[in-house]
Write a protein that holds these residues in place. Sequence first.
Motif, short mmCIF file in Angstrom:
data_model
loop_
_atom_site.label_atom_id
_atom_site.label_comp_id
_atom_site.label_asym_id
_atom_site.label_seq_id
_atom_site.Cartn_x
_atom_site.Cartn_y
_atom_site.Cartn_z
N LEU A 1 -34.45 -39.34 -32.74
CA LEU A 1 -35.38 -40.22 -32.40
C LEU A 1 -35.96 -40.19 -33.68
O LEU A 1 -36.19 -38.95 -34.27
CB LEU A 1 -35.78 -40.06 -31.51
CG LEU A 1 -35.03 -40.44 -29.83
CD1 LEU A 1 -35.44 -39.86 -28.98
CD2 LEU A 1 -35.48 -42.49 -30.26
N LEU A 2 -37.36 -41.70 -34.21
CA LEU A 2 -37.90 -41.20 -34.46
C LEU A 2 -39.36 -41.95 -34.27
O LEU A 2 -39.48 -43.14 -34.13
CB LEU A 2 -37.96 -42.27 -36.21
CG LEU A 2 -38.14 -41.40 -37.10
CD1 LEU A 2 -38.32 -39.97 -37.91
CD2 LEU A 2 -37.49 -42.70 -38.56
N VAL B 1 -37.54 -36.42 -33.86
CA VAL B 1 -36.37 -35.53 -32.65
C VAL B 1 -35.22 -35.61 -32.53
O VAL B 1 -34.30 -36.31 -32.56
CB VAL B 1 -37.58 -36.38 -31.23
CG1 VAL B 1 -36.86 -36.19 -30.30
CG2 VAL B 1 -38.71 -36.96 -31.03
N VAL B 2 -34.44 -34.34 -32.46
CA VAL B 2 -33.40 -33.95 -32.27
C VAL B 2 -32.77 -33.45 -31.30
O VAL B 2 -33.43 -31.78 -31.23
CB VAL B 2 -33.05 -33.16 -33.86
CG1 VAL B 2 -31.25 -32.73 -33.83
CG2 VAL B 2 -33.30 -34.06 -35.28
N PRO B 3 -31.96 -34.24 -29.73
CA PRO B 3 -31.55 -33.32 -29.14
C PRO B 3 -30.45 -32.77 -30.14
O PRO B 3 -29.36 -32.56 -30.43
CB PRO B 3 -31.16 -34.68 -28.14
CG PRO B 3 -31.90 -35.89 -28.39
CD PRO B 3 -32.46 -34.62 -29.96
N ARG B 4 -30.57 -31.49 -28.37
CA ARG B 4 -29.10 -30.56 -29.10
C ARG B 4 -27.88 -30.50 -28.29
O ARG B 4 -27.52 -29.84 -27.68
CB ARG B 4 -29.69 -29.11 -28.82
CG ARG B 4 -31.15 -29.13 -30.05
CD ARG B 4 -30.81 -29.68 -31.46
NE ARG B 4 -29.40 -28.49 -31.95
CZ ARG B 4 -30.06 -27.36 -32.87
NH1 ARG B 4 -31.09 -26.98 -32.87
NH2 ARG B 4 -28.77 -26.47 -33.10
N LEU B 5 -27.50 -31.79 -27.83
CA LEU B 5 -26.31 -31.85 -27.84
C LEU B 5 -24.83 -32.06 -27.81
O LEU B 5 -23.46 -31.48 -27.25
CB LEU B 5 -25.85 -33.49 -26.57
CG LEU B 5 -27.38 -33.78 -25.92
CD1 LEU B 5 -27.85 -35.39 -26.21
CD2 LEU B 5 -26.66 -34.22 -24.18
N THR B 6 -25.08 -31.97 -28.93
CA THR B 6 -23.26 -30.87 -30.33
C THR B 6 -23.70 -29.72 -30.69
O THR B 6 -25.36 -29.38 -30.65
CB THR B 6 -23.46 -32.78 -31.06
OG1 THR B 6 -24.88 -32.68 -31.80
CG2 THR B 6 -22.90 -33.89 -30.48
#
Length: 193
Positions: A105-106, A158-163
């Motif tokens: 996200l930005l 925003v960088v979710p760490r799902l990978t």
Amino acid sequence: MVIHSREHKRSFAELGDDEVELVAEAWSQRRAAQPEGYLHAIVNEGQDAGASLAHSHSQLVWLPEAPPAVIEETGSLAVSPGTEVGRFRNASAVCSAAGRVPYELLIESASPGDAFGADLPAALNLLRNVIQRLRAVEGPVPWNAWLHVRAGDWHIEVVPRLTVFAGLELGAGLFVNPLPPETAAERLRAAGP
Ligand SMILES: [Zn+2]
């Protein structure tokens, strides 16, 4: 280090309005107290995102100049194609069209100016909102967020760490995002209040 709450809140998503305002104020005050150099403001949440504490917190890192990631961003920082997820006052959140990971996200301001000025509380309020949505969709995933600032222009990534980053991502700089940003935005919008 900025501790976000007196209570033992593990997620930025759990902060109250007043606590979000205070985080913005703390960042602004630290910036004002030391105007030289580049202030890299970060929120790391979850052990897998490198968080050094379980308690919700942010880190303010002083760099002698803007880091390569900011210098390499071409064009205006404020104009980015993407699919809108939500808005709050002057701030909007979009799922990045070229997101490296699912739900990247930005968060931007409609009228960017001083990153540590009047629009920062709204941007951080929206950050809390999108993290609430992310947790509603995917559970308490680890994530990183940071402020990028360049000459009167700024945004929060925003960088979710799902990978997990592996040889392709780290070695070639190629990021395979299995979730189209339109789908990610649709899910986050549906999870909203
Ligand atoms: Zn950026």
